[in-house]
Design an enzyme around this catalytic site. Structure first.
Site, short mmCIF file in Angstrom:
data_model
loop_
_atom_site.label_atom_id
_atom_site.label_comp_id
_atom_site.label_asym_id
_atom_site.label_seq_id
_atom_site.Cartn_x
_atom_site.Cartn_y
_atom_site.Cartn_z
N GLU A 498 0.88 -1.22 0.00
CA GLU A 498 0.04 0.01 0.03
C GLU A 498 0.64 1.39 0.21
OE1 GLU A 498 -0.78 -2.89 1.93
OE2 GLU A 498 -2.64 -3.22 0.93
N HIS A 567 -11.46 -4.80 8.74
CA HIS A 567 -12.08 -4.63 7.52
C HIS A 567 -13.26 -3.97 7.47
CE1 HIS A 567 -9.16 -7.74 5.79
NE2 HIS A 567 -9.46 -7.55 4.90
#
Ligand SMILES: Cc1ncc(C[n+]2csc(CCOP(=O)(O)OP(=O)(O)O)c2C)c(N)n1
Ligand SMILES: [Mg+2]
Length: 763
Positions: A498, A567
């Site tokens: 990321e 999440h």
């Protein structure tokens, strides 16, 4: 797209062989370089720039001590990471690359900056020198017919602008917004020094990727310290740059300027497990990233290695990893004298091979200069630096009234040259709009893909990458079909990195692309927080408003699916803490498309947060061209009794609550800000002044959530109009739990919103 490499089982016994990594292969010296055609003047120029850096840094020592006679009253503030001892790396590197090639630099980057700018001036024509001087030309006496006199003025101005930046002056390269640790000069491809150790790795990689995709022949040299080489972003960047799908390679030279220490941590025998950091090249591709160890005390050896590395990059064989061994004579900064962790013997051994001693010796031995001339060059360099310091001392302090200048770009790519459209012959499949249902509706995820498709057609500089966005079409199918149309040069899968994804997007945006990067879940954004918050957000402002970063990072928020703590978070507030970013939170398919198109055309770094629950919702979305301006909110339901501000998916939950309230005779007005940074405070506050009551809803835990900011600014702006204190409905202050009853309790529900509406209204 046809699959081109199948992954078949193969378990053949054997061993993995590594090619050797060469070290100190350079056998030349000034004599052999002169014989091979190095003009003697070029050698003298190298010496001059060695002197400029040494003198500049020694002047900082004096300034910091308060004993610098020409400016005895000046108080030098700011960092003092000096590169005395390391000058050969800066000079050898910049002598080997082209003026328009990119570099990124470090907190110890005065020398890089001086050399990058100075070598660019050395090669400039008179017109370019005059353009560089601009209005400052009036401050110098020179003869336009005599290039050397114009050059001397330009060099003086360059050293002045560098010094002025360290002094925090308006005339500095970054208008005094960056200072020595963040100096940049976009005119010569200097993409900035970086005070986050390792922070520039991914940006440099992105700039090189842009050079490759734009085919402009540039390369990037990413100058980093030995300490930086141990940071996670180093590894992500090496891997990113060596991804096999970059068929032309990534034209970047990672140049580790190994001065043996981080701040005080010693590379050999302490903070790494290896003697040579170049060895790491073997970890990333089968050619060891062409890694090599070089003497960083010899400007000619550095020049030779960087030249060869640059040729490799330009011929499609990048990246290259160079480790240049050198030594800093001073401590980490002037508050460290180096004695706690270094021996006198060690210091003396390195100083004995000082390039400021050995290089002029070679100039004399080879009859390039005589001893008097060497002395004259020393004096001339000292005079230039002294004048630069005196001028900087007298330069302009920034006006506090200009504090916001340079934060956001006010430009877009709205008026685009037709030539930048994707030519039809580059399309691999017919671009098709999403199929509408009988009421002109499409799914929100199709709206995202359609916006991307339209913008990629409109502007060939728009590229799309992230985890699994290519063949698979993204974890939520929002990029499906784009690879088939645009091919892998413009739509590709990134490694699961990321930080590298976001950092390369920032670098590529500074180098001419308009990247759209995808981070699958906002929960993964913290992995990239340095790249987003310290690099992308700050670069424009820190560099005096001179950088433009047209990039979009698309990410998603979820929740309600039992995916639990890692999440399901709603982390939008953390990106709103970085002025310089624009943060967009669309709440419908229509808004997703219109806002995404605007975001891609905008010249600022944008975090575009899509809600997973919206992807499968339908909305009427015109096929005809439209955009929605950033920073403009929307009243999605008009009402009289109370204002509810809710964004993203929470807008729909608030609307359910509003309907329930209507059944009880309460008229609710819903304001969807659509953009959090900047926030449409006028729209919110107008509504609050009308209704006299405000409820702010968001899906994040209550402490530090963005609703707190909305509430605060409204109570400040509308205090007189407010009948009751502002209220917030947010998640509980826990990580999102998995079990359905707990998760249901955690996420704001229509019932909870209704309860709060009723309490505020007094019913
Ligand atoms: C991410 C980060 N961690 C720690 C620091 C504090 N710090 C500043 S410079 C430095 C040492 C860096 O070492 P190296 O990369 O070898 O560069 P050098 O200082 O030797 O030029 C440290 C630890 C920082 N600025 N950024
Ligand atoms: Mg170091």
């Amino acid at each position: 797209m046809p699959k081109h490499i199948d992954v078949l089982p193969s378990f053949q016994r054997g061993s993995i062989e590594f090619a050797p990594i060469p070290q100190f292969v350079y056998t030349g010296d000034l004599k052999t370089e002169l014989q091979a055609g190095l003009p003697p003047e070029a050698a003298v120029t190298m010496y001059d720039h060695l002197l400029h850096i040494r003198n500049f840094e020694e002047t900082i020592v004096q300034l910091k001590s308060g004993r610098y006679k020409p400016l005895s009253d000046f108080r030098f503030i700011g960092a003092t990471h000096l590169s005395i001892g390391q000058e050969a790396v800066a000079v050898g590197t910049m002598a080997a690359i082209n003026p328009h090639d990119y570099i990124t630099s470090t907190h110890r980057g005065h020398g890089h900056s001086i050399a990058k700018g100075a070598f660019a001036l050395d090669r400039a024509q008179v017109e370019d020198l005059l353009e560089f001087l601009g209005e400052a030309a009036a401050n110098y006496e020179f003869d336009e017919a005599d290039r050397n006199s114009v050059y001397q003025a330009a060099l003086q101005e360059h050293l002045f602008r560098t010094m002025a930046e360290l002094f925090g002056k308006e005339e500095g390269y970054c208008r005094g917004r960056g200072g020595g640790m963040h100096i940049a000069d976009f005119n010569v491809g200097h993409f900035g020094a970086n005070a986050i150790v390792g922070g520039s790795y991914a940006m440099a990689t992105g700039a090189a990727m842009a050079a490759d995709k734009l085919g402009d022949g540039k390369i990037c040299v990413c100058l980093v310290g030995d300490g930086a080489a141990n940071n996670g972003i180093a590894h992500e960047s090496y891997n990113f740059a060596t991804m096999a799908q970059f068929e032309n390679g990534c034209p970047i030279i990672y140049l580790i300027e190994n001065n043996q220490y981080g701040m005080t941590g010693q590379q050999v025998g302490e903070v790494t497990g290896m003697l040579r950091l170049a060895r790491r090249g073997a970890g990333y591709n089968d050619v060891n990233m062409h890694a090599e160890v070089v003497s960083g005390m010899d400007p000619l050896a550095v020049r030779d290695a960087v030249k060869r590395a640059a040729e490799k990059c330009r011929s499609g064989q990048g990246p290259v990893l160079l480790e240049c061994l050198t030594y800093r004579y001073k401590g980490h900064s002037l508050s460290d004298n180096g004695s706690a962790y270094r021996s006198d013997e060690e210091e003396a051994a390195w100083m004995a091979i000082d390039p400021l001693k050995t290089f002029p010796e070679q100039l004399i031995e080879n009859d390039v200069l005589d001893a008097d001339a060497v002395e004259a060059h020393k004096q001339a360099a000292a005079a230039l630096i002294e004048k630069a310091a005196i001028m900087a001392g007298a330069a302009t302090d920034p006006d506090p009234g200009t504090i916001y200048e340079g934060l956001y770009a006010d430009t877009t790519s709205e008026d685009l040259d037709d030539e930048l459209a994707t030519p039809a012959e580059e399309l691999l499949a017919e671009p098709e709009k999403a199929r509408r249902d009988g009421q002109g509706r499409i799914l929100a995820r199709h709206a995202v893909a359609e916006a991307l498709m339209e913008e990629m057609l409109r502007d060939r500089r728009v590229i799309l990458y992230g985890e699994d966005v290519a063949d698979y079409g993204g974890a939520f199918g929002a990029t499906r079909g784009l690879l088939e149309i645009f091919g892998r040069k413009r739509v590709f899968n990134a490694a699961i990195s990321e930080a590298a994804i976001c950092g390369t997007a920032a670098g590529a945006s500074m180098a001419g692309l308009r990247p759209v990067a995808e981070i699958m879940y906002i929960d993964f954004v913290p992995m990239a927080m340095d790249q987003i918050g310290n690099q992308a957000a700050k670069n424009r402002y820190m560099f005096g408003g001179k950088a433009t970063l047209p990039l979009v990072i698309r990410t998603t928020v979820g929740g309600g699916k039992g995916y639990a703590g890692q999440h399901s978070q709603s982390l939008e507030a953390i990106v709103t803490m970085f002025p310089g970013l624009i943060v967009v939170v669309p709440s419908s398919a229509y808004d997703l498309k219109g806002l995404l198109k605007s975001a891609i055309r905008d010249d600022n770094p944008i975090i575009f947060i899509e809600h997973q629950h919206l992807y499968t919702s339908k909305d009427e979305v015109p096929e005809e061209e439209y955009t929605i301006p950033l920073g403009v909110g929307n009243i999605t339901r008009e009402g009289e009794d109370i204002t509810v501000v809710a964004y993203s998916f929470m807008r729909h939950i608030a609307e359910e609550a509003a309907q329930m309230a209507a059944a009880e005779g309460i008229s609710v007005e819903i304001v969807d800000p659509r953009t959090l940074l900047p926030l449409d405070t006028d729209l919110i506050n107008e509504s609050v002044k009308k209704t006299g009551l405000l409820l702010c809803v968001n899906q994040a835990p209550s402490i530090g959530c963005y609703a707190e900011h909305i509430a605060y600014q409204a109570q400040e702006a509308c205090f007189e109009a407010l009948k009751r204190p502002v209220r917030i409905v947010a998640a509980h202050d826990v990580p999102p739990p998995m079990a359905a009853p707990l998760e249901h309790e955690n996420i704001p529900s229509p019932e909870k919103i209704l309860r709060n509406i009723k309490e505020l209204v007094g019913k």
